[in-house]
Design a protein around this motif. Structure first.
Motif, short mmCIF file in Angstrom:
data_model
loop_
_atom_site.label_atom_id
_atom_site.label_comp_id
_atom_site.label_asym_id
_atom_site.label_seq_id
_atom_site.Cartn_x
_atom_site.Cartn_y
_atom_site.Cartn_z
N LEU A 36 0.85 -1.19 0.00
CA LEU A 36 0.00 0.00 0.00
C LEU A 36 0.88 1.24 0.00
N ALA A 37 0.53 2.21 -0.83
CA ALA A 37 1.18 3.52 -0.78
C ALA A 37 0.18 4.49 -0.17
N THR A 38 0.63 5.27 0.79
CA THR A 38 -0.20 6.27 1.44
C THR A 38 0.46 7.62 1.24
N ARG A 39 -0.30 8.55 0.66
CA ARG A 39 0.23 9.89 0.42
C ARG A 39 -0.73 10.91 1.02
N TYR A 40 -0.15 11.99 1.53
CA TYR A 40 -0.96 13.07 2.09
C TYR A 40 -0.08 14.29 2.26
N ARG A 41 -0.72 15.44 2.44
CA ARG A 41 -0.02 16.68 2.75
C ARG A 41 -0.21 16.95 4.24
N ARG A 42 0.89 17.23 4.94
CA ARG A 42 0.82 17.45 6.38
C ARG A 42 1.17 18.89 6.72
N THR A 43 0.35 19.47 7.56
CA THR A 43 0.63 20.76 8.16
C THR A 43 0.75 20.53 9.66
N THR A 44 1.81 21.06 10.26
CA THR A 44 2.01 20.91 11.70
C THR A 44 1.91 22.27 12.36
N LEU A 45 1.11 22.35 13.41
CA LEU A 45 0.92 23.58 14.16
C LEU A 45 1.46 23.39 15.57
N HIS A 46 2.16 24.38 16.08
CA HIS A 46 2.67 24.35 17.44
C HIS A 46 1.89 25.37 18.25
N ASP A 59 2.83 22.86 26.09
CA ASP A 59 2.79 23.05 24.65
C ASP A 59 2.01 21.90 24.00
N ALA A 60 1.34 22.22 22.92
CA ALA A 60 0.60 21.20 22.17
C ALA A 60 1.02 21.28 20.71
N ARG A 61 0.83 20.16 20.04
CA ARG A 61 1.12 20.09 18.61
C ARG A 61 -0.09 19.49 17.93
N ILE A 62 -0.42 20.05 16.77
CA ILE A 62 -1.53 19.53 15.96
C ILE A 62 -0.97 19.23 14.58
N THR A 63 -1.28 18.04 14.07
CA THR A 63 -0.96 17.75 12.67
C THR A 63 -2.28 17.61 11.92
N LEU A 80 -9.31 10.95 -0.89
CA LEU A 80 -10.32 11.51 0.01
C LEU A 80 -10.26 13.03 -0.01
N PRO A 81 -10.81 13.65 -1.06
CA PRO A 81 -10.79 15.12 -1.11
C PRO A 81 -11.73 15.70 -0.07
N GLY A 82 -11.37 16.83 0.47
CA GLY A 82 -12.24 17.52 1.41
C GLY A 82 -12.24 16.96 2.81
N LEU A 83 -11.44 15.94 3.08
CA LEU A 83 -11.35 15.38 4.42
C LEU A 83 -9.97 15.65 5.00
N ALA A 84 -9.92 15.76 6.32
CA ALA A 84 -8.65 15.96 7.01
C ALA A 84 -8.57 15.01 8.18
N VAL A 85 -7.38 14.47 8.41
CA VAL A 85 -7.11 13.68 9.60
C VAL A 85 -6.34 14.61 10.53
N VAL A 86 -6.94 14.91 11.68
CA VAL A 86 -6.35 15.84 12.64
C VAL A 86 -5.89 15.06 13.86
N GLU A 87 -4.64 15.27 14.24
CA GLU A 87 -4.10 14.60 15.42
C GLU A 87 -3.53 15.65 16.36
N THR A 88 -3.88 15.52 17.63
CA THR A 88 -3.33 16.43 18.63
C THR A 88 -2.39 15.66 19.54
N LYS A 89 -1.34 16.33 19.96
CA LYS A 89 -0.39 15.77 20.92
C LYS A 89 -0.19 16.83 21.99
N SER A 90 -0.58 16.49 23.21
CA SER A 90 -0.50 17.52 24.25
C SER A 90 -0.12 16.96 25.61
N GLY A 91 0.51 15.83 25.66
CA GLY A 91 0.91 15.29 26.95
C GLY A 91 -0.25 14.60 27.65
#
Length: 156
Positions: A36-46, A59-63, A80-91
């Motif tokens: 399987l090939a998985t491709r996506y564009r990632r934006t990381t917010l601090h 501090d928290a991080r969101i991808t 999957l156009p128009g969908l986003a996978v959002v992940e938060t990391k905050s301890g």
């Protein structure tokens, strides 16, 4: 792929060392095949100090992954156009970002892009732990390839 692992872009020796270290020395890099090939564009917010008064540990991080595309080696793919996978990391405690997502009606859900992609594209696989993710978050998908007569959508 050549038996020496050359199809891994020169990483064959590294892969074989990792396999050896993991006690899997009987697996050779040349035996591995892409599934399987998985491709996506990632934006990381601090988000500095996302929990008031807790200092740098707060501090928290969101991808945010968008443009998610899964493809099988045979060429079948799903985008999957128009969908986003959002992940938060905050301890250990929820951050302001977590609370904002909850207020907007988004609840945490475990997701494996790899597992979910295989479940979506490979209708021949048995139901697995990623089927509920497909049903809940990707219910508008149409099966690829066409379903068998007894199965209308992957994981149904």
């Amino acid at each position: 792929m050549p038996a020496d692992g050359a199809g891994l872009g020169g990483a064959g020796a590294f892969v074989e060392q990792v396999l050896d270290d993991a006690g899997l020395g009987w697996v050779r890099s040349g035996d591995l095949r892409p599934v399987l090939a998985t491709r996506y564009r990632r934006t990381t917010l601090h988000l500095p100090g996302a929990r008031a008064g807790a200092g740098p540990a707060a501090d928290a991080r969101i991808t945010v992954d968008t443009g998610l595309t899964w493809s099988l080696p045979g060429g079948r793919a799903l985008t999957l156009p128009g969908l986003a996978v959002v992940e938060t990391k905050s301890g250990a405690a929820a951050s302001a970002a977590d609370r904002a997502l909850w207020r907007a009606g988004h609840r945490p859900s475990r997701v494996s892009k790899y597992g979910t992609g295989l479940a979506a594209l490979r209708g021949d696989l048995p139901d697995n732990r990623w089927c509920p993710v497909l049903r809940r978050h990707f219910s508008s998908l149409t099966p690829v390839p066409a379903p068998s007569p007894d199965r209308t959508l992957p994981c149904d």
